[in-house]
Design an enzyme around this catalytic site. Structure first.
Site, mmCIF file in Angstrom:
data_model
loop_
_atom_site.group_PDB
_atom_site.id
_atom_site.type_symbol
_atom_site.label_atom_id
_atom_site.label_comp_id
_atom_site.label_asym_id
_atom_site.label_seq_id
_atom_site.Cartn_x
_atom_site.Cartn_y
_atom_site.Cartn_z
ATOM 1 N N LYS A 189 0.819 -1.208 0.000
ATOM 2 C CA LYS A 189 0.000 0.000 0.000
ATOM 3 C C LYS A 189 0.855 1.261 0.000
ATOM 4 O O LYS A 189 0.413 2.313 -0.449
ATOM 5 C CB LYS A 189 -0.922 0.004 1.214
ATOM 6 C CG LYS A 189 -1.815 -1.219 1.346
ATOM 7 C CD LYS A 189 -3.190 -0.952 0.861
ATOM 8 C CE LYS A 189 -4.188 -2.091 0.893
ATOM 9 N NZ LYS A 189 -3.883 -3.406 1.350
HETATM 10 C C1 LIG Z 1 -4.543 -4.578 0.857
HETATM 11 C C2 LIG Z 1 -3.797 -5.839 0.875
HETATM 12 C C3 LIG Z 1 -4.106 -6.882 -0.006
HETATM 13 C C4 LIG Z 1 -5.260 -6.813 -0.973
HETATM 14 O O1 LIG Z 1 -5.070 -5.835 -1.975
HETATM 15 P P1 LIG Z 1 -6.319 -5.298 -2.797
HETATM 16 O O2 LIG Z 1 -5.777 -4.194 -3.645
HETATM 17 O O3 LIG Z 1 -7.291 -4.797 -1.782
HETATM 18 O O4 LIG Z 1 -6.867 -6.424 -3.582
HETATM 19 C C5 LIG Z 1 -3.310 -8.014 0.019
HETATM 20 N N1 LIG Z 1 -2.291 -8.135 0.886
HETATM 21 C C6 LIG Z 1 -1.969 -7.164 1.752
HETATM 22 C C7 LIG Z 1 -0.836 -7.369 2.681
HETATM 23 C C8 LIG Z 1 -2.705 -5.970 1.778
HETATM 24 O O5 LIG Z 1 -2.383 -5.002 2.627
#
Ligand SMILES: *Cc1c(COP(=O)(O)O)cnc(C)c1O
Length: 462
Positions: free
Chosen positions: A112
Site C-alpha cells: 500500500k
Molecule cells: C490490501 C492488501 C491486499 C489486498 O489488496 P487489494 O488491492 O485490496 O486487492 C493483500 N495483501 C496485503 C498485505 C494488503 O495489505
C-alpha cells in the site's frame, strides 16, 4: 485526460479533481475515459531505468496537464525516497519460472505504500497550490490505514481519520496506526468488521451535506490515483523478465481488487500479460464469482491474512464496468441488487472477465503449509497474504514466467508466521521500538451519526 464514473451519472473530472474526490457523487468509481497505450518500444525502453524514471513514463499520460513534467518528477522522487530498498520493488526467484515481487520495502512494510506515499505527495502539492484543506477518511482492514497515516501525518492542510475493525487487525498494524503523535492523525476503532468500516465510509460520502461541510476526500483503493501508482511495478517487473518480447503472468493476493485491477490496466496499456490470477483466502467471493457468475455476499470469516478478509470488493466494479461495455446504468443496476445481498453477472460479461482473469483460493491450512514449504525450499519467508498468492500461483506455473506479488513483510504478521514455520520474523531495525510506544485510539460505535459528529468535533478543535 478526463475521468468518468462507473455508474454513468456523475460529472466528468480531471485527474486532479478525481484524485481529490475519491468516490463519485453517483456512488461510482472514477476511471479514465480511455486507457493510453505504450508501444512495444516504449515498454522496451523501460529496461535499465530507475523505478522513479519508469514511474514517470508509465503514469504521465494519465495525469494530463495537472503538473509540469518537472513537478511530477519531483512528486515521484519524494514519494519513493523513504523506501528501504534502492530497487523499490525487487524481484526474487522462488522456483524455476516462479518469481516473487517484493512490494514491502516501504515505510509501513506493505505494498500500500507504493500508492499511498505517492498520493500523499500529490495531495500536498495540489492542496498547497489551491490553498485548500481536506478531511481524509479511510477504512482499513489493516494496511491501508497505517500507509495513509504514514503518508499524511504532519501535513498542515489535511486531517486523516482511519476506521479499522476493533480487534481484527494485527498488533503491529494497530500500533502503526495508533502510535504516531501528529495532531492531524485520528485512529478510530469501530465496533464491527471491515465491511462495516467500508460501508460507513460510503455512507459518509453519500451524505453530501457532511461531505461538502468537512471537504471529505477518500484515499481508499477506490481512489484512481492509487490504482495508477500500482500499475508501475507490473511494467518494471515484466520488463526485467524480458517483456515486451516475452509474456509474463501475475498472481495477486486480492481483497478489494485494487492491486490486480492495476495489472489489468498495465495489460490494457500494452504489456503482454498472459494470465492475471486472482488469489483469495477463505473469504473467496471473487473466486466463487469467477467460477459461478454469481456475486453473493456470505459474511467474513477472520483469517490469518486479514487484509484480504473482505466480501464486498470495491474495485471489482471497475472490471464490471469494462465487462459490461462501459454501460454505467448496467453497473448501477448490479450495485442496487448487491444491496439485497447478491447479483448475477451476465454471460457476456463473464466471458470478458474470464478472458483477462483466472482465480484460485487457498485455505488456512494450505497457507500455513506454503509458508513452511517456501522457507525450506528457498529460504524465503512469506507473509500469510503472499503465501496465499504463492499457493494459488502453483496451479498456473508453466512456460510463461509467473510473478507472484508479495504484498506485506512477514514481520507484520509475526504470530501467524511463527505458527506456520516455527520461527518469528523480526521487524526491520528502524521499527524495532514500535511495540513499546504509547497508543492513541478512539473506540467508535457502528453508527453514522456518531461518527460524523466525532469527526466534525475533532476538526473544529484544530
Ligand atoms: C490490501 C492488501 C491486499 C489486498 O489488496 P487489494 O488491492 O485490496 O486487492 C493483500 N495483501 C496485503 C498485505 C494488503 O495489505
Amino acid at each position: 485526460m478526463k475521468y468518468i464514473s462507473t455508474r454513468g451519472n456523475a460529472p466528468e473530472l480531471s485527474f486532479e479533481e478525481a484524485m481529490l474526490t475519491g468516490l463519485a457523487r453517483d456512488g461510482g468509481l472514477y476511471v479514465p475515459e480511455s486507457i493510453p497505450t505504450l508501444s512495444a518500444d516504449d515498454i522496451a525502453g523501460l529496461a535499465g531505468k530507475s523505478y522513479e524514471e519508469a514511474a514517470f513514463v508509465v503514469m504521465r499520460p494519465f495525469v494530463g496537464d495537472a503538473f509540469t513534467d518537472e513537478e511530477f518528477k519531483g512528486i515521484i522522487a519524494r514519494a519513493y525516497a523513504n523506501f528501504r530498498h534502492d530497487a523499490r520493488a525487487p524481484l526474487v526467484q522462488l522456483a524455476p519460472n516462479h518469481y516473487l515481487l517484493e512490494l514491502f520495502h516501504g515505510p509501513t512494510l506493505a505494498f500500500k505504500d507504493f500508492a499511498m506515499q505517492l498520493i500523499g505527495q500529490l495531495f500536498q502539492f495540489s492542496l498547497a497550490r489551491r490553498n485548500e484543506r481536506v478531511t481524509i477518511v479511510g477504512a482499513t482492514s489493516g494496511d491501508t490505514g497505517s500507509a495513509a497515516i504514514e503518508a499524511f501525518r504532519g501535513l498542515s492542510n489535511v486531517d486523516v481519520f482511519i476506521l479499522f475493525p476493533d480487534g481484527r487487525v494485527s498488533d503491529i498494524q494497530r500500533k502503526q496506526m495508533t502510535t504516531p503523535e501528529d495532531a492531524n492523525v485520528h485512529a478510530l476503532a469501530l465496533d464491527g468488521d471491515f465491511d462495516d468500516c467500508q460501508a460507513k465510509l460510503k455512507d459518509m460520502f453519500n451524505d453530501f451535506e457532511f461531505r461538502d461541510g468537512v471537504k471529505l476526500a477518500g484515499v481508499n483503493s477506490i481512489n484512481w490515483a492509487r490504482v495508477l501508482a500500482q500499475v508501475v511495478y507490473y511494467l518494471t517487473s515484466a520488463v526485467s523478465l524480458g517483456a515486451p518480447h516475452r509474456k509474463v503472468s501475475f498472481t495477486v493476493p486480492t481483497g478489494n481488487f485494487g492491486d490486480i485491477f492495476a495489472g489489468y490496466i498495465a495489460k490494457k496499456m500494452g504489456l503482454p500479460i498472459e494470465r492475471l490470477v486472482i488469489a483469495t483466502n477463505q473469504n473467496d467471493i471473487l473466486h466463487r464469482t469467477m467460477e459461478s457468475g454469481a456475486y453473493t455476499k456470505e459474511g467474513v470469516t477472520p483469517s490469518i491474512s486479514p487484509s484480504m478478509d473482505i466480501q464486498v470488493s470495491s474495485n471489482f466494479e471497475r472490471a464490471l464496468f469494462d465487462a459490461y461495455g462501459r454501460d454505467g446504468n448496467a453497473v448501477a443496476q448490479l450495485m442496487e441488487e448487491l444491496n439485497e445481498g447478491a447479483f448475477a453477472v451476465s454471460q457476456g460479461a463473464m466471458e470478458t472477465l474470464r478472458e483477462h482473469f483466472d482465480s484460485g483460493r487457498a485455505s488456512e491450512d494450505e497457507t500455513n503449509a506454503t509458508i513452511a514449504n517456501e522457507f525450506t525450499a528457498c529460504g524465503e519467508v512469506l507473509c500469510p497474504h503472499s503465501a496465499v498468492g504463492v499457493k494459488v500461483a502453483d496451479a498456473y506455473l508453466g512456460e510463461v514466467p509467473m510473478v507472484t506479488l508479495a504484498t506485506a513483510h512477514p514481520a507484520k504478521f509475526p504470530d501467524a508466521v511463527e505458527a506456520a514455520m516455527g520461527a518469528r520474523p523480526a521487524l526491520p531495525p528502524h521499527m524495532a521500538d514500535m511495540m513499546d510506544k504509547d497508543e492513541r485510539v478512539t473506540r467508535v460505535p457502528n453508527d453514522l451519526g456518531a461518527l460524523e459528529a466525532l469527526i466534525k468535533e475533532r476538526i473544529a478543535q484544530r
